[in-house]
Design an enzyme around this catalytic site. Structure first.
Site, mmCIF file in Angstrom:
data_model
loop_
_atom_site.group_PDB
_atom_site.id
_atom_site.type_symbol
_atom_site.label_atom_id
_atom_site.label_comp_id
_atom_site.label_asym_id
_atom_site.label_seq_id
_atom_site.Cartn_x
_atom_site.Cartn_y
_atom_site.Cartn_z
ATOM 1 N N TYR A 1 -33.279 49.731 48.733
ATOM 2 C CA TYR A 1 -32.181 49.397 47.821
ATOM 3 C C TYR A 1 -32.673 49.497 46.380
ATOM 4 C CZ TYR A 1 -34.148 44.689 47.051
ATOM 5 O OH TYR A 1 -34.952 43.640 46.708
ATOM 6 N N CYS A 2 -31.728 49.683 45.460
ATOM 7 C CA CYS A 2 -32.013 49.718 44.029
ATOM 8 C C CYS A 2 -30.746 49.289 43.301
ATOM 9 C CB CYS A 2 -32.491 51.106 43.586
ATOM 10 S SG CYS A 2 -31.318 52.440 43.924
ATOM 11 N N THR A 3 -30.688 49.463 41.996
ATOM 12 C CA THR A 3 -29.561 48.949 41.213
ATOM 13 C C THR A 3 -28.235 49.576 41.602
ATOM 14 O OG1 THR A 3 -31.073 48.582 39.368
ATOM 15 C CG2 THR A 3 -28.702 48.521 38.881
ATOM 16 N N ILE B 1 -27.285 47.483 44.582
ATOM 17 C CA ILE B 1 -27.023 46.053 44.397
ATOM 18 C C ILE B 1 -25.669 45.822 43.750
ATOM 19 C CG2 ILE B 1 -27.842 43.944 43.267
ATOM 20 C CD1 ILE B 1 -30.662 45.386 43.232
#
Length: 319
Positions: free
Chosen positions: A174-176, A203
């Site tokens: 996952y990342c922004t 996210i």
């Protein structure tokens, strides 16, 4: 309802003439009074912009009207005003700099929509892996996630060995906003990981569509908000003041331009230390006046988005 919108988006698709599309994007943002940062590359488009709702709607419609971007997704948030002070539209080799030898259009991790991610994330056979920089996950991350001490995605090959023993697990990256995971998950697949997934939309989308349950702290963002709340179910604060160690969710850029570290800084220390992360930073002769936000844009005399556009045109003619 807050009066402005903030759009976060990316899309991998071949762009034969990135400079021509950069020009098109720049003119479109000028027409719609949008501010922000946009990257155009041969592999696609990456951007985050802010503006009034009608202007943001017109921008999204214009981008989707291009058949190359018909499938693009926009994460739409609200804000009290513009989340940026300038408009930058640039051509770069990649839409997210990684130097990883992968192509997300050929192979990438399996998408998980927010509700699917929420259902899987606590499975004991699942490992969440944060693909963001250390200053980002220091202020917020998913509970129990693996994090790497890295400054950018280019360093991922140096850290992948830290999770080599987890190849029998289901890996969810996952990342922004999802863009880093397109390449990060592809790289893990190339390194022998078999069950690799990615949180589609990152996210931000998870917070907007699934209320952010299980995300501890705040999500660092690359605009003048610095960090935003995403967990509306069981929010917590995990970051501590870089100066005094007290719990705080306030993220700042150090007021010293020579430093510019991204660190949590409580309100008291921000005021006491003029927005700096260390005593030596307070001695910087170019120290920026601390206004309580900890966000500083590069100053340029007489800048307007239109001037930036015209200046670029002149430089191209002179080249």
């Amino acid at each position: 309802m807050k009066p402005y919108r903030v759009l976060l988006y990316y899309y991998y698709t071949p762009i034969a003439d990135p400079e021509a599309y950069r020009e098109e994007q720049h003119r479109l943002c000028l027409e719609l009074n949008l501010l922000g940062r946009i990257i155009v590359a041969p592999e696609g488009l990456n951007g985050t912009v802010s503006g009034l709702p009608a202007d943001c709607d017109a921008y999204m419609a214009a981008v989707r009207a291009d058949s190359r971007f018909a499938g693009i997704e926009f994460k739409v948030d609200t804000h009290d005003g513009h989340a940026f002070q300038k408009l930058h539209v640039r051509v770069k080799p990649e839409i997210v700099h990684s130097d990883l030898p992968v192509n997300p259009l050929e192979r990438t991790g399996t998408y998980l929509e927010p509700d699917e991610f929420k259902a899987m994330k606590d499975d004991p056979n699942v490992v969440l892996v944060d693909m963001r920089s250390n200053y980002e996950h220091s202020v917020g991350k998913f509970s129990g996630a693996v994090t790497f001490d890295m400054e950018n995605l280019r360093e991922l090959p140096d850290h992948v060995g830290e999770i080599a023993h987890l190849k029998d697990k289901k890996i969810i990256t996952y990342c922004t906003g999802g863009i880093k995971c397109e390449k990060a998950s592809a790289y893990l697949l190339s390194q022998g990981f078999e069950n690799v997934y990615q949180l589609h939309g990152g996210i931000i989308k998870y917070g907007l569509e699934a209320e952010g349950e299980g995300f501890d702290g705040q999500c660092y963002v690359f605009d003048n908000r610095l960090a935003v709340d995403v967990n509306h179910v069981n929010p917590t604060v995990i970051s501590t003041c870089f100066r005094c160690g007290t719990t705080t969710s306030r993220m700042v850029n150090c007021a010293s331009p020579a430093c510019n570290n991204h660190v949590p800084l409580c309100e008291t220390c921000g005021d006491t230390h003029a927005g700096t992360c260390a005593d030596e930073c307070k001695q910087d002769p170019l120290l920026r006046p601390y206004d309580g936000t900890g966000y500083y844009s590069k100053k340029s005399v007489g800048y307007t988005p239109e001037q930036g556009y015209k200046s670029r045109q002149r430089s191209q003619l002179e080249a």
